[in-house]
Design an enzyme around this catalytic site. Sequence first.
Site, short mmCIF file in Angstrom:
data_model
loop_
_atom_site.label_atom_id
_atom_site.label_comp_id
_atom_site.label_asym_id
_atom_site.label_seq_id
_atom_site.Cartn_x
_atom_site.Cartn_y
_atom_site.Cartn_z
N GLY A 20 95.98 66.49 -56.04
CA GLY A 20 96.95 66.69 -54.98
C GLY A 20 98.17 65.80 -55.14
O GLY A 20 99.30 66.23 -54.94
N ASP A 204 86.14 57.83 -48.98
CA ASP A 204 85.85 57.24 -47.67
C ASP A 204 84.61 57.91 -47.09
O ASP A 204 84.19 58.98 -47.55
CB ASP A 204 87.04 57.38 -46.72
CG ASP A 204 87.46 58.82 -46.52
OD1 ASP A 204 87.09 59.40 -45.49
OD2 ASP A 204 88.15 59.38 -47.40
#
Length: 236
Positions: A20, A204
């Site tokens: 991305g 995360d």
Amino acid sequence: MSLHLNAKEGQIAPTVLLPGDPRRAQHIAQTFFSDPVQHNDVRGMLGFTGTYKGKPVSVQGTGMGMASAGIYIHELINGYGCTTLVRVGTCGSYREEVHVRDLILAQAACTDSNINNLRFGFANYAPIADFGLLLRAYQVAQQRGLRSHVGNIMSSDTFYQDDPDAFKQWVEFGVLGVEMEAAQLYTLAAKFGVRALTVLTVSDHLITREETTAEERQTSFNGMIEVALDAALEIA
């Protein structure tokens, strides 16, 4: 050749990695490619082409979210004839046993996006990976001793959820983690008859709240890149 890529014909390889972040694309090219050449800078969405272990390969940033990624994926396939596309990105873990810095190989992608609803109406399409790519990526990860998980992920249109517990429903159905692009990649790959896979590094954790730094997400996670490159170029 296309509206959002200014590469000339022949400048993009048939095999393309899709991060991305455009700066991750630059890091991949500079770290893994021999003789990388920049092929795109439109809107700052950097793309590069070089060789890896003697084989031609490209990397192209896609931006965040399915709307952005879909533009680049569509143009890479239809404007440049790309046939093997592997998203390399980060994700949040939904499950205690899927730890930060583990790999997730996305076998399929659920989504809360309305993009496929516009395509299929009231029917539900199941976006899935190319099995050959998935199998080879898993084998490469095992050979390298990388902790990896294969299964379903969630491709969400929303990064900041109003309900912080909304993810728990997906946990009940075995979904491993959340990202923002794979469902669109798999859908377009199926539509145009090309190979696609998503390889993710957990950055995360929605349960433990552990997370990596922005710099680490941008410039590390090299194990993921090596798995993607080895699997994609062997299959291609």
